[in-house]
Design a protein around this motif. Sequence first.
Motif, PDB file in Angstrom:
ATOM      1  N   PHE A 126       0.842  -1.079  -0.038  1.00 26.68           N
ATOM      2  CA  PHE A 126       0.064  -0.018   0.087  1.00 26.68           C
ATOM      3  C   PHE A 126       0.964   1.247  -0.040  1.00 26.68           C
ATOM      4  CE2 PHE A 126       0.701  -0.879   4.609  1.00 26.68           C
ATOM      5  CZ  PHE A 126       0.866   0.319   4.907  1.00 26.68           C
ATOM      6  N   SER A 127       0.298   2.266  -0.409  1.00 28.09           N
ATOM      7  CA  SER A 127       1.013   3.666  -0.681  1.00 28.09           C
ATOM      8  C   SER A 127       0.304   4.344   0.615  1.00 28.09           C
ATOM      9  CB  SER A 127       1.072   4.033  -1.690  1.00 28.09           C
ATOM     10  OG  SER A 127      -0.388   4.496  -2.168  1.00 28.09           O
ATOM     11  N   ALA A 128       1.341   5.248   1.293  1.00 28.51           N
ATOM     12  CA  ALA A 128       0.413   6.198   2.009  1.00 28.51           C
ATOM     13  C   ALA A 128       1.088   7.534   1.961  1.00 28.51           C
ATOM     14  CB  ALA A 128       0.793   5.750   3.501  1.00 28.51           C
ATOM     15  N   ASP A 164       1.166   7.406  -8.987  1.00 29.17           N
ATOM     16  CA  ASP A 164       1.771   6.148  -9.450  1.00 29.17           C
ATOM     17  C   ASP A 164       0.481   5.146  -9.112  1.00 29.17           C
ATOM     18  OD1 ASP A 164       4.070   7.265 -10.094  1.00 29.17           O
ATOM     19  OD2 ASP A 164       4.987   7.118  -8.251  1.00 29.17           O
ATOM     20  N   PHE A 165       0.794   4.093  -9.739  1.00 30.85           N
ATOM     21  CA  PHE A 165      -0.112   2.926  -9.439  1.00 30.85           C
ATOM     22  C   PHE A 165       1.033   1.517  -9.099  1.00 30.85           C
ATOM     23  CE2 PHE A 165      -2.380   5.207 -12.688  1.00 30.85           C
ATOM     24  CZ  PHE A 165      -3.577   5.191 -12.260  1.00 30.85           C
ATOM     25  N   TYR A 166       0.425   1.016  -8.165  1.00 33.36           N
ATOM     26  CA  TYR A 166       1.281   0.006  -7.631  1.00 33.36           C
ATOM     27  C   TYR A 166       0.499  -1.502  -7.320  1.00 33.36           C
ATOM     28  CZ  TYR A 166       3.339   4.035  -5.517  1.00 33.36           C
ATOM     29  OH  TYR A 166       4.079   5.414  -5.659  1.00 33.36           O
ATOM     30  N   ARG A 177       7.898  -8.864  -5.745  1.00 28.19           N
ATOM     31  CA  ARG A 177       8.305  -7.740  -6.321  1.00 28.19           C
ATOM     32  C   ARG A 177       7.231  -6.705  -6.403  1.00 28.19           C
ATOM     33  NH1 ARG A 177      11.136 -10.974 -11.128  1.00 28.19           N
ATOM     34  NH2 ARG A 177      12.891 -11.986 -10.327  1.00 28.19           N
ATOM     35  N   VAL A 178       7.246  -5.580  -6.246  1.00 26.05           N
ATOM     36  CA  VAL A 178       6.339  -4.475  -6.268  1.00 26.05           C
ATOM     37  C   VAL A 178       6.663  -3.796  -7.580  1.00 26.05           C
ATOM     38  CG1 VAL A 178       5.380  -2.220  -5.407  1.00 26.05           C
ATOM     39  CG2 VAL A 178       6.406  -4.023  -4.091  1.00 26.05           C
ATOM     40  N   LEU A 179       5.505  -3.575  -8.403  1.00 25.04           N
ATOM     41  CA  LEU A 179       5.572  -3.129  -9.805  1.00 25.04           C
ATOM     42  C   LEU A 179       5.030  -1.708  -9.446  1.00 25.04           C
ATOM     43  CD1 LEU A 179       6.103  -2.838 -12.780  1.00 25.04           C
ATOM     44  CD2 LEU A 179       3.265  -3.557 -13.015  1.00 25.04           C
ATOM     45  N   ARG A 180       5.778  -0.450  -9.949  1.00 30.74           N
ATOM     46  CA  ARG A 180       5.344   0.726  -9.738  1.00 30.74           C
ATOM     47  C   ARG A 180       5.306   1.254 -11.417  1.00 30.74           C
ATOM     48  NH1 ARG A 180       6.728   5.966 -10.627  1.00 30.74           N
ATOM     49  NH2 ARG A 180       8.951   5.483 -11.246  1.00 30.74           N
ATOM     50  N   PHE A 181       3.967   1.844 -11.838  1.00 28.80           N
ATOM     51  CA  PHE A 181       4.229   2.568 -13.070  1.00 28.80           C
ATOM     52  C   PHE A 181       3.240   3.812 -13.146  1.00 28.80           C
ATOM     53  CE2 PHE A 181       0.426  -0.315 -12.964  1.00 28.80           C
ATOM     54  CZ  PHE A 181      -0.551   0.333 -13.590  1.00 28.80           C
ATOM     55  N   THR A 182       3.327   4.500 -13.849  1.00 28.79           N
ATOM     56  CA  THR A 182       2.769   5.893 -14.036  1.00 28.79           C
ATOM     57  C   THR A 182       2.451   6.214 -15.806  1.00 28.79           C
ATOM     58  OG1 THR A 182       2.445   7.978 -13.402  1.00 28.79           O
ATOM     59  CG2 THR A 182       4.865   7.145 -13.767  1.00 28.79           C
ATOM     60  N   HIS A 183       1.526   6.969 -15.715  1.00 31.59           N
ATOM     61  CA  HIS A 183       1.393   7.462 -17.329  1.00 31.59           C
ATOM     62  C   HIS A 183       1.870   9.002 -17.335  1.00 31.59           C
ATOM     63  CE1 HIS A 183      -0.748   3.819 -18.458  1.00 31.59           C
ATOM     64  NE2 HIS A 183      -1.659   4.089 -17.502  1.00 31.59           N
ATOM     65  N   ASN A 219      -8.414   5.084 -11.439  1.00 26.99           N
ATOM     66  CA  ASN A 219      -7.607   6.231 -10.600  1.00 26.99           C
ATOM     67  C   ASN A 219      -7.241   5.697  -9.221  1.00 26.99           C
ATOM     68  OD1 ASN A 219      -7.893   7.819 -13.006  1.00 26.99           O
ATOM     69  ND2 ASN A 219      -9.849   8.377 -12.424  1.00 26.99           N
ATOM     70  N   GLY A 220      -7.663   6.326  -8.201  1.00 23.27           N
ATOM     71  CA  GLY A 220      -7.392   6.064  -6.958  1.00 23.27           C
ATOM     72  C   GLY A 220      -7.966   4.542  -6.661  1.00 23.27           C
ATOM     73  N   ASN A 221      -8.966   4.152  -6.996  1.00 21.00           N
ATOM     74  CA  ASN A 221      -9.683   2.827  -6.835  1.00 21.00           C
ATOM     75  C   ASN A 221      -9.192   1.828  -7.824  1.00 21.00           C
ATOM     76  OD1 ASN A 221     -11.316   3.961  -4.631  1.00 21.00           O
ATOM     77  ND2 ASN A 221     -12.706   4.631  -6.185  1.00 21.00           N
TER      78      ASN A 221
END
Length: 388
Positions: A126-128, A164-166, A177-183, A219-221
Amino acid sequence: MVEKSVEKSLLSSREISVSSKTKTLDESSTHSDQNYIPEDLIEMILARVPVKSVFRFKLTCKDWMNLFTQQRFIYKQLKVSQRRLFLHVRGSGVWKFDLETLQYSRIQDFGEEIGSISHCDGLVVFSASSYEPSTKTLSRKLAIWSCSEGVCAWIPRTGLSFYDFYTLGRDSKKSYRVLRFTHGRHDQGDFEPEAELYDLQSHHWRSVEIEDDWVTLGNGNFGVVSIETRSYWVAATEEGKYFVQSFDFGEECFRAIDLPKSIALQQARERDDEKTVALSPMGDQKLCILYQLADTTEIWITQVGDVVNWEKYMVLTRHPLIPKNPSFLIMQKRITLFCEEVTDNGTLAKIKLRQIAQASFEETEIAQYRYDRSTRSCLYAESLVPVP
């Protein structure tokens, strides 16, 4: 009561098994011991008891302590266990809804607002939001958390974007592993897409290739599902065509998956606010997609892997609309939905459990609270997988 009875029986079986081991060869060869319980049978039983009981059983004896830490047993328990929960994030708190007891309770408060949540094998990333007093700015930070064990580890990383999305996943060797990506990092003036992986064993980040020809819905959800070595989520092309995007943690690449043809044709003609599209795991090796348009809901399933063949699992009609971004579970031709509805004036949120079958519809209001921000939820499987 049931759990205490199981625990008592297992402790008794442990005493019987240990005592049978002390018999001499002559004794065992002259007659069979009716009290003897084979070790593989005990292991099979232990793999099916609630995880919180297994954590208590660790102190029973050294044999059980060793068994519960073996990777073979950990993933056997994960595979055979049918216990599922819904995790619900509200602000800085995480709430749990137990499908067996129907209890909704807060299990953790991290003190900072949680922005996203993704689950894999009993682990959660999770991100905070983190406030920096020196610069008077908000920043993001990441954590890996085991809801079952109550252990949390923060991931060292600065400069994370609110766009970012995770997602969390693993390769075939059980390396997480954690994947982080963004447009596009709009909050930092950078509109180039990027993706990177964080290895939870080496504790290093590295870049992976990503193409800028699709966008993530929600988006956030962000509703992501991880099964075996892949993560899946609903995405759309620049023209607005829905599909399932996936990421393979073994091959370290993105892969697009077409929706079933009938869904693709329907969604192309309708507006986004008139339909619901969501994903969920089914068992330990199947992915299912829920698609609702008006009062008709279709469920399609496919085996995860390189070849995707969608099969229509069920069609339901004449029940209320399903809210956006639900978390759901399908068992025995029945949909169990955990969803949230906000009242028309936007001040009150009602958390509901819906159970939908071919000839029945049941809705139970779990809780309500004063609504002030978007929330997130996910289906969670209790497990013994430790935080790396």
